[in-house]
Write a protein that holds these residues in place. Structure first.
Motif, mmCIF file in Angstrom:
data_model
loop_
_atom_site.group_PDB
_atom_site.id
_atom_site.type_symbol
_atom_site.label_atom_id
_atom_site.label_comp_id
_atom_site.label_asym_id
_atom_site.label_seq_id
_atom_site.Cartn_x
_atom_site.Cartn_y
_atom_site.Cartn_z
ATOM 1 N N ARG A 192 108.877 -16.462 33.762
ATOM 2 C CA ARG A 192 108.999 -16.960 35.126
ATOM 3 C C ARG A 192 109.071 -18.486 35.197
ATOM 4 O O ARG A 192 109.160 -19.068 36.281
ATOM 5 C CB ARG A 192 107.856 -16.428 35.990
ATOM 6 C CG ARG A 192 108.360 -16.072 37.381
ATOM 7 C CD ARG A 192 107.261 -15.660 38.318
ATOM 8 N NE ARG A 192 106.634 -14.416 37.910
ATOM 9 C CZ ARG A 192 105.435 -14.037 38.341
ATOM 10 N NH1 ARG A 192 104.736 -14.807 39.151
ATOM 11 N NH2 ARG A 192 104.929 -12.888 37.942
ATOM 12 N N TYR A 193 109.004 -19.156 34.063
ATOM 13 C CA TYR A 193 109.135 -20.616 34.087
ATOM 14 C C TYR A 193 110.606 -20.968 33.921
ATOM 15 O O TYR A 193 111.363 -20.212 33.328
ATOM 16 C CB TYR A 193 108.288 -21.217 32.956
ATOM 17 C CG TYR A 193 106.869 -20.680 32.967
ATOM 18 C CD1 TYR A 193 105.992 -21.035 33.976
ATOM 19 C CD2 TYR A 193 106.437 -19.767 32.002
ATOM 20 C CE1 TYR A 193 104.703 -20.508 34.019
ATOM 21 C CE2 TYR A 193 105.147 -19.237 32.037
ATOM 22 C CZ TYR A 193 104.295 -19.610 33.045
ATOM 23 O OH TYR A 193 103.028 -19.083 33.090
ATOM 24 N N ARG A 194 110.972 -22.122 34.464
ATOM 25 C CA ARG A 194 112.383 -22.509 34.341
ATOM 26 C C ARG A 194 112.611 -23.106 32.968
ATOM 27 O O ARG A 194 112.674 -24.331 32.819
ATOM 28 C CB ARG A 194 112.741 -23.485 35.450
ATOM 29 C CG ARG A 194 112.822 -22.781 36.766
ATOM 30 C CD ARG A 194 113.346 -23.658 37.850
ATOM 31 N NE ARG A 194 113.374 -22.886 39.090
ATOM 32 C CZ ARG A 194 113.758 -23.360 40.238
ATOM 33 N NH1 ARG A 194 114.197 -24.595 40.309
ATOM 34 N NH2 ARG A 194 113.746 -22.607 41.309
ATOM 35 N N MET A 195 112.710 -22.265 31.976
ATOM 36 C CA MET A 195 112.868 -22.726 30.592
ATOM 37 C C MET A 195 113.830 -21.812 29.862
ATOM 38 O O MET A 195 113.917 -20.628 30.167
ATOM 39 C CB MET A 195 111.534 -22.623 29.834
ATOM 40 C CG MET A 195 110.432 -23.519 30.322
ATOM 41 S SD MET A 195 108.981 -23.299 29.284
ATOM 42 C CE MET A 195 107.711 -23.921 30.377
ATOM 43 N N THR A 196 114.502 -22.394 28.874
ATOM 44 C CA THR A 196 115.339 -21.566 27.996
ATOM 45 C C THR A 196 114.404 -20.762 27.083
ATOM 46 O O THR A 196 113.229 -21.097 26.925
ATOM 47 C CB THR A 196 116.207 -22.464 27.101
ATOM 48 O OG1 THR A 196 115.315 -23.301 26.337
ATOM 49 C CG2 THR A 196 117.142 -23.327 27.919
ATOM 50 N N HIS A 197 114.947 -19.732 26.450
ATOM 51 C CA HIS A 197 114.142 -18.927 25.529
ATOM 52 C C HIS A 197 113.591 -19.784 24.388
ATOM 53 O O HIS A 197 112.463 -19.593 23.950
ATOM 54 C CB HIS A 197 114.972 -17.763 24.970
ATOM 55 C CG HIS A 197 115.162 -16.671 25.976
ATOM 56 N ND1 HIS A 197 115.828 -15.507 25.713
ATOM 57 C CD2 HIS A 197 114.754 -16.570 27.263
ATOM 58 C CE1 HIS A 197 115.818 -14.742 26.794
ATOM 59 N NE2 HIS A 197 115.191 -15.373 27.745
ATOM 60 N N THR A 198 114.406 -20.728 23.921
ATOM 61 C CA THR A 198 113.960 -21.606 22.839
ATOM 62 C C THR A 198 112.727 -22.387 23.265
ATOM 63 O O THR A 198 111.762 -22.531 22.514
ATOM 64 C CB THR A 198 115.085 -22.612 22.471
ATOM 65 O OG1 THR A 198 116.299 -21.881 22.381
ATOM 66 C CG2 THR A 198 114.792 -23.353 21.206
ATOM 67 N N LYS A 199 112.769 -22.859 24.506
ATOM 68 C CA LYS A 199 111.660 -23.665 25.004
ATOM 69 C C LYS A 199 110.417 -22.801 25.217
ATOM 70 O O LYS A 199 109.296 -23.216 24.928
ATOM 71 C CB LYS A 199 112.068 -24.344 26.314
ATOM 72 C CG LYS A 199 111.306 -25.625 26.565
ATOM 73 C CD LYS A 199 111.972 -26.420 27.663
ATOM 74 C CE LYS A 199 111.360 -27.804 27.772
ATOM 75 N NZ LYS A 199 111.930 -28.566 28.867
ATOM 76 N N ILE A 200 110.622 -21.596 25.748
ATOM 77 C CA ILE A 200 109.471 -20.690 25.952
ATOM 78 C C ILE A 200 108.774 -20.456 24.613
ATOM 79 O O ILE A 200 107.555 -20.489 24.506
ATOM 80 C CB ILE A 200 109.897 -19.318 26.537
ATOM 81 C CG1 ILE A 200 110.563 -19.475 27.907
ATOM 82 C CG2 ILE A 200 108.688 -18.396 26.678
ATOM 83 C CD1 ILE A 200 111.196 -18.183 28.430
ATOM 84 N N LYS A 201 109.595 -20.230 23.586
ATOM 85 C CA LYS A 201 109.010 -19.933 22.279
ATOM 86 C C LYS A 201 108.265 -21.154 21.720
ATOM 87 O O LYS A 201 107.204 -21.021 21.119
ATOM 88 C CB LYS A 201 110.098 -19.472 21.308
ATOM 89 C CG LYS A 201 109.505 -18.604 20.246
ATOM 90 C CD LYS A 201 110.519 -17.910 19.407
ATOM 91 C CE LYS A 201 109.819 -17.383 18.161
ATOM 92 N NZ LYS A 201 110.745 -17.087 17.102
#
Ligand SMILES: [Zn+2]
Ligand SMILES: [Zn+2]
Length: 279
Positions: A192-201
């Motif tokens: 739910r955060y405005r982040m790419t998958h790379t950033k979430i990881k």
């Protein structure tokens, strides 16, 4: 077993009282249930009393705002000891930040011609906790916006009227409060955060290094792909998996308490070592 470890009452931005939330959990056939209000533990005593009456396994929880990389994220604290002083002091700080934010929001809305925003919003809240959701409800009630979506398009975010950033505690400090109170720290709703998958990881990795125990793999709105991905990431990073609806009880919110898809891998469940009879 039906396990729902993420729910809100009117002690933050939910609609129901803690007693009503617990009664609903029972009705929804939950076996294990957590109350996790934003930055407060004030509803836990009431909820726990009702849960005992109804023989429902109750998990003491909270959902704490935190900063990672200049962005706000939410970290759930599960199985916390509500009497822990470090946690209490930390939450108090966040409650004060929320009060200051409310005044700034009201002031900013006033500048945009919305007079009496604070009084009108306070009248909608059932406790002292005023959240952005309360301001949003006020804007809808006053006929200024037609629904939540349009509120968060026109107000309360970024440079829009009522958009006020808050410097919450850093994520590692928040994890420290939770673990200091004997709790389990879980990153809430990772998608739910405005982040790419790379950033979430990358965020999850930073959290894991700093003592975070798990991530919420299943939420009420998760897609099948998101569940599989989050479960894989949890495996790779040695994190546990949690499951919770994020129920608030808002009208026209389709989320239903206790209605959650299964975890792909029960071995990684955050509750795998919990002993229910100890509650
Ligand atoms: Zn949240
Ligand atoms: Zn929540």
């Amino acid at each position: 077993m039906v396990i729902d470890l993420h729910n809100h009452s009117y002690y933050s931005d939910g609609v129901l009282s803690p007693t009503e939330v617990v009664r609903l959990a029972k009705k929804q056939k939950c076996d294990v249930f957590a109350l996790t209000d934003h930055d407060t533990i004030d509803g836990l005593a009431e909820a726990s009393l009702e849960a005992n009456k109804l023989n429902l396994q109750f998990v003491f929880g909270t959902e704490i705002s935190a900063i990672w990389n200049n962005m706000t994220i939410h970290v759930l604290g599960l199985k916390i000891n509500p009497n822990n002083k470090i946690l209490q002091v930390g939450l108090k700080k966040h409650q004060q930040l929320r009060e200051i934010r409310s005044e700034k929001i009201a002031c900013s809305l006033g500048g945009a011609g919305i007079i009496g925003a604070m009084e009108k919003t306070k009248a909608l809240a059932k406790t002292n906790m005023i959240t952005c959701t309360h301001f949003a409800q006020m804007l809808i009630q006053e006929g200024i916006c037609k629904d939540m979506k349009s509120v968060f398009r026109r107000f309360l975010v970024g440079k829009k009227p009522g958009g006020v950033g808050v410097k919450w505690a850093q994520f590692d400090e928040v994890i420290g409060w939770i673990r200091g109170a004997g709790g389990v720290a879980v990153l809430a709703h990772p998608f739910r955060y405005r982040m790419t998958h790379t950033k979430i990881k990358r965020m999850m990795n930073d959290l894991a290094i700093n003592g975070c125990d798990g991530i919420e793999v299943v939420t009420a709105t998760s897609s099948a792909d998101e569940i599989i991905l989050a479960s894989q990431w949890a495996n790779e990073l040695g994190l546990l998996a949690s499951t919770g609806s994020d129920y608030h009880g808002w009208l026209n919110q389709r989320v239903r308490m206790g209605c959650l898809q299964d975890l792909p891998n029960f071995e990684q469940a955050v509750w795998r070592n919990w002993t229910w009879q100890n509650y």
